[in-house]
Design a protein around this motif. Structure first.
Motif, PDB file in Angstrom:
ATOM      1  N   VAL A  61       0.833  -1.206   0.000  1.00 27.11           N
ATOM      2  CA  VAL A  61       0.000   0.000   0.000  1.00 27.11           C
ATOM      3  C   VAL A  61       0.865   1.252   0.000  1.00 27.11           C
ATOM      4  O   VAL A  61       0.597   2.210  -0.739  1.00 27.11           O
ATOM      5  N   ARG A  62       1.917   1.271   0.808  1.00 24.00           N
ATOM      6  CA  ARG A  62       2.797   2.445   0.838  1.00 24.00           C
ATOM      7  C   ARG A  62       3.429   2.691  -0.532  1.00 24.00           C
ATOM      8  O   ARG A  62       3.554   3.837  -0.984  1.00 24.00           O
ATOM      9  N   GLY A  63       3.841   1.613  -1.204  1.00 23.28           N
ATOM     10  CA  GLY A  63       4.430   1.762  -2.534  1.00 23.28           C
ATOM     11  C   GLY A  63       3.454   2.337  -3.533  1.00 23.28           C
ATOM     12  O   GLY A  63       3.821   3.159  -4.380  1.00 23.28           O
ATOM     13  N   LEU A  64       2.194   1.946  -3.437  1.00 23.33           N
ATOM     14  CA  LEU A  64       1.184   2.445  -4.373  1.00 23.33           C
ATOM     15  C   LEU A  64       0.785   3.884  -4.066  1.00 23.33           C
ATOM     16  O   LEU A  64       0.588   4.690  -4.972  1.00 23.33           O
ATOM     17  N   THR A  65       0.663   4.226  -2.806  1.00 23.73           N
ATOM     18  CA  THR A  65       0.299   5.600  -2.468  1.00 23.73           C
ATOM     19  C   THR A  65       1.456   6.570  -2.689  1.00 23.73           C
ATOM     20  O   THR A  65       1.237   7.790  -2.735  1.00 23.73           O
ATOM     21  N   ALA A  66       2.671   6.044  -2.835  1.00 26.29           N
ATOM     22  CA  ALA A  66       3.839   6.900  -3.093  1.00 26.29           C
ATOM     23  C   ALA A  66       4.112   7.085  -4.583  1.00 26.29           C
ATOM     24  O   ALA A  66       5.136   7.671  -4.955  1.00 26.29           O
ATOM     25  N   GLN A  67       3.215   6.622  -5.442  1.00 30.22           N
ATOM     26  CA  GLN A  67       3.427   6.765  -6.879  1.00 30.22           C
ATOM     27  C   GLN A  67       3.488   8.236  -7.291  1.00 30.22           C
ATOM     28  O   GLN A  67       2.730   9.067  -6.783  1.00 30.22           O
ATOM     29  N   ASP A  68       4.388   8.525  -8.224  1.00 32.17           N
ATOM     30  CA  ASP A  68       4.491   9.899  -8.731  1.00 32.17           C
ATOM     31  C   ASP A  68       3.581  10.131  -9.936  1.00 32.17           C
ATOM     32  O   ASP A  68       3.856  10.997 -10.765  1.00 32.17           O
ATOM     33  N   TYR A  69       2.518   9.375 -10.003  1.00 34.40           N
ATOM     34  CA  TYR A  69       1.612   9.436 -11.149  1.00 34.40           C
ATOM     35  C   TYR A  69       0.947  10.807 -11.226  1.00 34.40           C
ATOM     36  O   TYR A  69       0.318  11.266 -10.250  1.00 34.40           O
TER      37      TYR A  69
END
Length: 376
Positions: A61-69
């Protein structure tokens, strides 16, 4: 013996030259940073099915919420009847873009993972996401992962873009068996063929699959494949069979966090799907045993025990095997000399496949996290 030796050499000639050069392991996303960025970034929803994933869900979850999208992004975690606090850990690691859905028991005819994904889709039904990202609860994404996936889908006009997550390769058994798992997958589904629109081969890696939502829904969504154990390649086949362009590659941007510290955990991973890959057909199983014996076992046996031309041809075939395996070993930072042991590794995978058939015949096929799914 000379005819067996000739057949083994011919088999390796075909594998080296006639299956899309799969063994070079060069079909990857190393060109991702050179892809053009779109003028407008479409809205994306990521859906993560999670059942008893307390060890990894927070990192996922942390990796997905940290996306620079740069575009709109939404994250849905489907807590599929977990008993270890997976849902609470997901909530604690997320932000206001996260929705945690409490899953229910799977509907008849569905596999557990696909029904969890279906519940995630239903939770965001009506929302205007142009792309969907299906990713697993043990996958960690680098910050630019989603941006690069979407850029490839738009630049190459692909309806499905998938990355084979880099599997963990730390323990003794991982170092011996995990590179071979990826090697055998590529041998079965040459990525270059899968990525060619006119080729029949279709493959995806279920840990990371980006889908153009309109095309996905036009194919019927998950319903046509609802009971499949090998859901990723079934999804790729559904999309490509409907006329979609798809793409699959290796990556360093997406990593699996799941540990395989002993041979038993690797065995469970393979046993779950191996016989399904053979269409639950005993005759195909027999053919697979014969083929693997010819390709992987005959060369070293001929080289060690044979004589004359049979020995030299066995050595030639064995050398081809070592040559083919070397690029995959290098991707995992391992010595190419480990390729000499590929016949032993192949034997272990052969035994896993036979065990998969045994489990199916015993009514325990597709066993994963306490549930079975046979004949899906």
């Amino acid at each position: 013996m000379i005819w067996i030796a000739l057949a083994a050499c011919l088999a390796w000639a075909v594998l080296l030259l006639g299956r899309g050069f799969f063994w070079r392991a060069r079909d990857d996303d190393s060109d991702a940073e050179r892809l053009p960025e779109p003028a407008r970034w479409p809205a994306v929803c990521a859906i993560v099915p999670a059942r008893n994933e307390a060890e990894t869900i927070a990192a996922t979850v942390r990796g997905l919420t940290a996306q620079d999208y740069p575009g709109p992004f939404r994250l849905v975690v489907v807590d599929d009847r977990s008993s270890d606090g997976t849902g609470d850990l997901a909530r604690g690691a997320g932000d206001d873009r996260l929705l945690v859905v409490t899953g229910t028991g799977k509907a008849p005819g569905w596999s557990g993972k696909l029904y969890a994904l279906q519940q995630g889709l239903e939770a965001v039904k009506g929302e205007g996401h142009e792309f969907l990202l299906f990713t697993d609860a043990d996958i960690e994404h680098s910050p630019d992962s989603l941006r690069r996936l979407v850029a490839r889908a738009l630049a190459d006009d692909r309806d499905l873009v998938s990355l084979m997550a880099r599997l963990r390769c730390d323990s003794l058994w991982e170092r011996w068996l995990i590179p071979a798992f990826v090697f055998f997958f590529q041998m079965l589904y040459p990525f270059r063929w899968s990525n060619q629109p006119k080729a029949r081969t279709a493959a995806a890696a279920g840990g990371c699959v980006l889908l153009r939502r309109a095309a996905f829904e036009a194919r019927g969504g998950l319903l046509p494949i609802k009971g499949r154990i090998i859901d990723d390649c079934s999804l790729a086949g559904l999309m490509k069979g409907g006329g979609s362009r798809i793409w699959l590659g290796l990556t360093e941007r997406v990593r699996s966090l799941r540990a395989y510290d002993d041979i038993g955990t690797i065995r469970a991973m393979v046993v779950r799907t191996a016989y399904a890959q053979l269409f639950y057909n005993p005759l195909v199983l027999i053919g697979m045993v014969a083929a693997l014996s010819l390709v992987f076992l005959a060369p070293p046996l001929l080289a060690i025990l044979g004589g004359g031309w049979a020995r030299w041809l066995g050595l030639l075939a064995w050398s081809g095997m070592v040559l083919a395996y070397a690029p995959m070993l290098r991707r995992f930072g391992l010595s190419p000399l480990r390729g000499l042991a590929l016949p032993l590794v192949a034997t272990i995978y052969l035994l896993f496949t036979l065990d998969s058939a045994r489990a199916e015949w015993a009514g325990k096929g597709g066993l994963w996290k306490g549930e079975t799914l046979s004949r899906g």
